[in-house]
Design a protein around this motif. Structure first.
Motif, short mmCIF file in Angstrom:
data_model
loop_
_atom_site.label_atom_id
_atom_site.label_comp_id
_atom_site.label_asym_id
_atom_site.label_seq_id
_atom_site.Cartn_x
_atom_site.Cartn_y
_atom_site.Cartn_z
N ARG A 45 0.85 -1.19 0.00
CA ARG A 45 0.00 0.00 0.00
C ARG A 45 0.88 1.24 0.00
NH1 ARG A 45 -3.27 -0.69 5.19
NH2 ARG A 45 -3.52 1.51 4.80
N PRO A 46 0.49 2.26 -0.77
CA PRO A 46 1.26 3.51 -0.75
C PRO A 46 1.25 4.12 0.65
CG PRO A 46 -0.25 3.46 -2.62
CD PRO A 46 -0.60 2.30 -1.74
N THR A 47 2.35 4.75 1.01
CA THR A 47 2.44 5.44 2.28
C THR A 47 1.65 6.74 2.21
OG1 THR A 47 4.41 6.68 1.64
CG2 THR A 47 4.77 4.51 2.67
N ALA A 48 1.44 7.35 3.36
CA ALA A 48 0.75 8.65 3.39
C ALA A 48 1.52 9.68 2.58
CB ALA A 48 0.57 9.11 4.83
N ALA A 49 2.84 9.65 2.65
CA ALA A 49 3.66 10.60 1.88
C ALA A 49 3.48 10.37 0.38
CB ALA A 49 5.12 10.47 2.28
N MET A 50 3.40 9.12 -0.03
CA MET A 50 3.20 8.81 -1.45
C MET A 50 1.83 9.32 -1.91
SD MET A 50 4.55 4.92 -1.76
CE MET A 50 6.24 4.45 -1.48
N VAL A 51 0.83 9.11 -1.10
CA VAL A 51 -0.52 9.55 -1.45
C VAL A 51 -0.57 11.08 -1.54
CG1 VAL A 51 -2.92 9.64 -0.67
CG2 VAL A 51 -1.64 7.50 -0.52
N ALA A 52 0.09 11.75 -0.61
CA ALA A 52 0.11 13.21 -0.63
C ALA A 52 0.80 13.72 -1.89
CB ALA A 52 0.82 13.74 0.61
N ARG A 53 1.93 13.09 -2.25
CA ARG A 53 2.65 13.51 -3.46
C ARG A 53 1.83 13.19 -4.70
NH1 ARG A 53 4.90 17.24 -5.81
NH2 ARG A 53 6.65 16.77 -7.15
N ALA A 54 1.15 12.06 -4.71
CA ALA A 54 0.29 11.71 -5.84
C ALA A 54 -0.83 12.74 -6.00
CB ALA A 54 -0.29 10.31 -5.65
N ALA A 55 -1.37 13.23 -4.89
CA ALA A 55 -2.41 14.26 -4.95
C ALA A 55 -1.85 15.53 -5.58
CB ALA A 55 -2.96 14.54 -3.56
N GLU A 56 -0.62 15.88 -5.21
CA GLU A 56 0.01 17.07 -5.81
C GLU A 56 0.20 16.88 -7.31
OE1 GLU A 56 3.62 17.42 -3.57
OE2 GLU A 56 2.58 18.18 -1.79
N TRP A 57 0.70 15.70 -7.70
CA TRP A 57 0.89 15.44 -9.13
C TRP A 57 -0.44 15.46 -9.87
CZ3 TRP A 57 5.09 16.49 -11.32
CH2 TRP A 57 6.34 16.18 -10.79
N CYS A 77 6.70 13.91 -13.45
CA CYS A 77 5.74 13.02 -12.81
C CYS A 77 6.03 11.58 -13.22
CB CYS A 77 4.32 13.41 -13.19
SG CYS A 77 3.08 12.30 -12.47
N GLU A 78 6.30 11.36 -14.49
CA GLU A 78 6.62 10.02 -14.96
C GLU A 78 7.88 9.50 -14.28
OE1 GLU A 78 6.50 6.40 -16.46
OE2 GLU A 78 4.86 7.85 -16.58
N ALA A 79 8.86 10.35 -14.09
CA ALA A 79 10.09 9.94 -13.39
C ALA A 79 9.77 9.55 -11.95
CB ALA A 79 11.12 11.07 -13.43
N TRP A 80 8.90 10.30 -11.29
CA TRP A 80 8.49 9.96 -9.93
C TRP A 80 7.79 8.61 -9.92
CZ3 TRP A 80 3.55 9.55 -7.60
CH2 TRP A 80 3.57 9.44 -6.21
N CYS A 81 6.90 8.38 -10.86
CA CYS A 81 6.19 7.10 -10.94
C CYS A 81 7.16 5.95 -11.17
CB CYS A 81 5.15 7.14 -12.06
SG CYS A 81 3.69 8.12 -11.67
N ALA A 82 8.20 6.18 -11.92
CA ALA A 82 9.17 5.13 -12.23
C ALA A 82 10.06 4.78 -11.03
CB ALA A 82 10.04 5.55 -13.41
N GLU A 83 10.10 5.66 -10.03
CA GLU A 83 10.94 5.41 -8.85
C GLU A 83 10.45 4.23 -8.02
OE1 GLU A 83 11.05 8.97 -6.53
OE2 GLU A 83 12.19 10.07 -8.05
N HIS A 84 9.15 3.98 -8.01
CA HIS A 84 8.60 2.94 -7.16
C HIS A 84 7.22 2.55 -7.69
CE1 HIS A 84 7.21 0.82 -3.60
NE2 HIS A 84 8.42 0.94 -3.08
N PRO A 85 6.92 1.26 -7.77
CA PRO A 85 5.61 0.84 -8.30
C PRO A 85 4.43 1.43 -7.51
CG PRO A 85 7.02 -1.08 -7.92
CD PRO A 85 7.76 0.12 -7.41
N LEU A 86 4.63 1.67 -6.22
CA LEU A 86 3.53 2.23 -5.43
C LEU A 86 3.29 3.70 -5.74
CD1 LEU A 86 4.07 0.47 -1.98
CD2 LEU A 86 2.45 -0.11 -3.79
N HIS A 87 4.27 4.39 -6.30
CA HIS A 87 4.05 5.77 -6.74
C HIS A 87 3.01 5.78 -7.85
CE1 HIS A 87 8.25 7.42 -5.37
NE2 HIS A 87 7.53 6.97 -4.37
#
Length: 73
Positions: free
Chosen positions: A8-20, A37-47
Motif C-alpha cells: 500500500r502507498p504510504t501517506a507521503a506517497m498519497v500526498a505527493r500523488a495528490a500534488e501530481w 511526474c513520470e520519473a516519480w512514478c518510475a521510482e517505485h511501483p507504489l508511486h
C-alpha cells in the motif's frame, strides 16, 4: 508494519500523488512537468499506483452532479 511492505502507498506517497494529480489536471501543465511526474512514478511501483488511484478519484468526482460536488467539497 510499514505501508510499503504491505503493498500500500504510504501517506507521503498519497500526498505527493495528490500534488501530481492536481498539477497534471491543470491545462497549463507542460511536457517537463509530465516527464517529472513520470520519473516519480518510475521510482517505485507504489508511486504509480497512488497516482492512478488519485486520478480515479478525480474522475469519480467529475461524474457527480453539481449539487453532489458541492456537498463533497
Amino acid at each position: 508494519m510499514r505501508a510499503a511492505a504491505t503493498g500500500r502507498p504510504t501517506a507521503a506517497m498519497v500526498a505527493r500523488a495528490a500534488e501530481w494529480a492536481a498539477l497534471l489536471d491543470d491545462e497549463s501543465a507542460g511536457a517537463e512537468q509530465r516527464a517529472a511526474c513520470e520519473a516519480w512514478c518510475a521510482e517505485h511501483p507504489l508511486h504509480r499506483l497512488a497516482l492512478r488511484r488519485m486520478r480515479g478519484l478525480d474522475q469519480g468526482f467529475a461524474r457527480l452532479d453539481p449539487v453532489a460536488r458541492t456537498a463533497v467539497r
